[in-house]
Design a protein around this motif. Structure first.
Motif, PDB file in Angstrom:
ATOM      1  N   HIS A  11      20.762  76.132  66.581  1.00  0.00           N
ATOM      2  CA  HIS A  11      21.594  75.047  67.114  1.00  0.00           C
ATOM      3  C   HIS A  11      21.768  73.936  66.066  1.00  0.00           C
ATOM      4  O   HIS A  11      22.868  73.419  65.870  1.00  0.00           O
ATOM      5  CB  HIS A  11      20.974  74.486  68.396  1.00  0.00           C
ATOM      6  N   VAL A  12      20.685  73.583  65.386  1.00  0.00           N
ATOM      7  CA  VAL A  12      20.766  72.554  64.343  1.00  0.00           C
ATOM      8  C   VAL A  12      21.688  73.017  63.218  1.00  0.00           C
ATOM      9  O   VAL A  12      22.553  72.261  62.750  1.00  0.00           O
ATOM     10  CB  VAL A  12      19.364  72.189  63.807  1.00  0.00           C
ATOM     11  N   ILE A  13      21.523  74.249  62.772  1.00  0.00           N
ATOM     12  CA  ILE A  13      22.368  74.778  61.694  1.00  0.00           C
ATOM     13  C   ILE A  13      23.831  74.752  62.112  1.00  0.00           C
ATOM     14  O   ILE A  13      24.701  74.319  61.344  1.00  0.00           O
ATOM     15  CB  ILE A  13      21.925  76.205  61.307  1.00  0.00           C
ATOM     16  N   ALA A  14      24.133  75.189  63.329  1.00  0.00           N
ATOM     17  CA  ALA A  14      25.516  75.186  63.815  1.00  0.00           C
ATOM     18  C   ALA A  14      26.077  73.769  63.894  1.00  0.00           C
ATOM     19  O   ALA A  14      27.248  73.531  63.556  1.00  0.00           O
ATOM     20  CB  ALA A  14      25.584  75.864  65.185  1.00  0.00           C
ATOM     21  N   GLU A  27      28.312  63.321  64.512  1.00  0.00           N
ATOM     22  CA  GLU A  27      27.674  64.539  65.009  1.00  0.00           C
ATOM     23  C   GLU A  27      26.461  64.892  64.147  1.00  0.00           C
ATOM     24  O   GLU A  27      25.407  65.236  64.654  1.00  0.00           O
ATOM     25  CB  GLU A  27      28.667  65.703  65.021  1.00  0.00           C
ATOM     26  N   PHE A  28      26.595  64.778  62.832  1.00  0.00           N
ATOM     27  CA  PHE A  28      25.485  65.041  61.915  1.00  0.00           C
ATOM     28  C   PHE A  28      24.340  64.062  62.174  1.00  0.00           C
ATOM     29  O   PHE A  28      23.190  64.453  62.295  1.00  0.00           O
ATOM     30  CB  PHE A  28      25.974  64.931  60.473  1.00  0.00           C
ATOM     31  N   LEU A  29      24.667  62.791  62.292  1.00  0.00           N
ATOM     32  CA  LEU A  29      23.645  61.758  62.476  1.00  0.00           C
ATOM     33  C   LEU A  29      22.944  61.876  63.821  1.00  0.00           C
ATOM     34  O   LEU A  29      21.815  61.430  63.969  1.00  0.00           O
ATOM     35  CB  LEU A  29      24.256  60.377  62.292  1.00  0.00           C
ATOM     36  N   PRO A  83      29.373  76.237  53.909  1.00  0.00           N
ATOM     37  CA  PRO A  83      28.947  77.634  53.888  1.00  0.00           C
ATOM     38  C   PRO A  83      28.287  78.006  55.203  1.00  0.00           C
ATOM     39  O   PRO A  83      27.659  77.172  55.849  1.00  0.00           O
ATOM     40  CB  PRO A  83      27.934  77.689  52.742  1.00  0.00           C
ATOM     41  N   ALA A  84      28.460  79.239  55.595  1.00  0.00           N
ATOM     42  CA  ALA A  84      27.822  79.704  56.822  1.00  0.00           C
ATOM     43  C   ALA A  84      26.356  79.978  56.527  1.00  0.00           C
ATOM     44  O   ALA A  84      26.021  80.594  55.526  1.00  0.00           O
ATOM     45  CB  ALA A  84      28.511  80.962  57.324  1.00  0.00           C
TER      46      ALA A  84
END
Length: 94
Positions: free
Chosen positions: A18-21, A34-36, A77-78
């Motif tokens: 979830h964090v990676i997505a 969203e990142f913060l 990058p994925a």
């Protein structure tokens, strides 16, 4: 993000995914908010250049100035979870 049951490895891996997505989506949509949203107020973040940022205010200033600007017009990058391991702080009282 809520606390994850550490006795459930599958839940931990799903939380990591979830964090990676969220990071990928935030970079691809150039959404610093969203990142913060992934950070606590007392977070410590180390930049790719090795600079440590202490607290959400410092991380926010860096993100809004540098991090997401570098992603403009490029796709993040994925990433995928390849493996995990438990990492716990080790304290030496001496």
């Amino acid at each position: 993000m809520s606390d994850v049951d550490q006795s459930n490895p599958e839940a931990e891996i799903e939380a990591i995914k979830h964090v990676i997505a969220t990071v990928e989506r935030a970079q691809n949509t150039e959404s610093p908010d969203e990142f913060l949203g992934l950070f606590r107020a007392d977070a410590i973040y180390t930049t790719a250049g090795g600079t440590r940022l202490f607290g959400l205010d410092a991380i926010s200033a860096f993100t809004r100035q540098v991090l997401l600007a570098a992603c403009q017009n490029t796709a993040a990058p994925a990433d995928e979870v390849a493996s995990t391991s438990n990492s716990r702080p080790v304290f030496d009282p001496h």
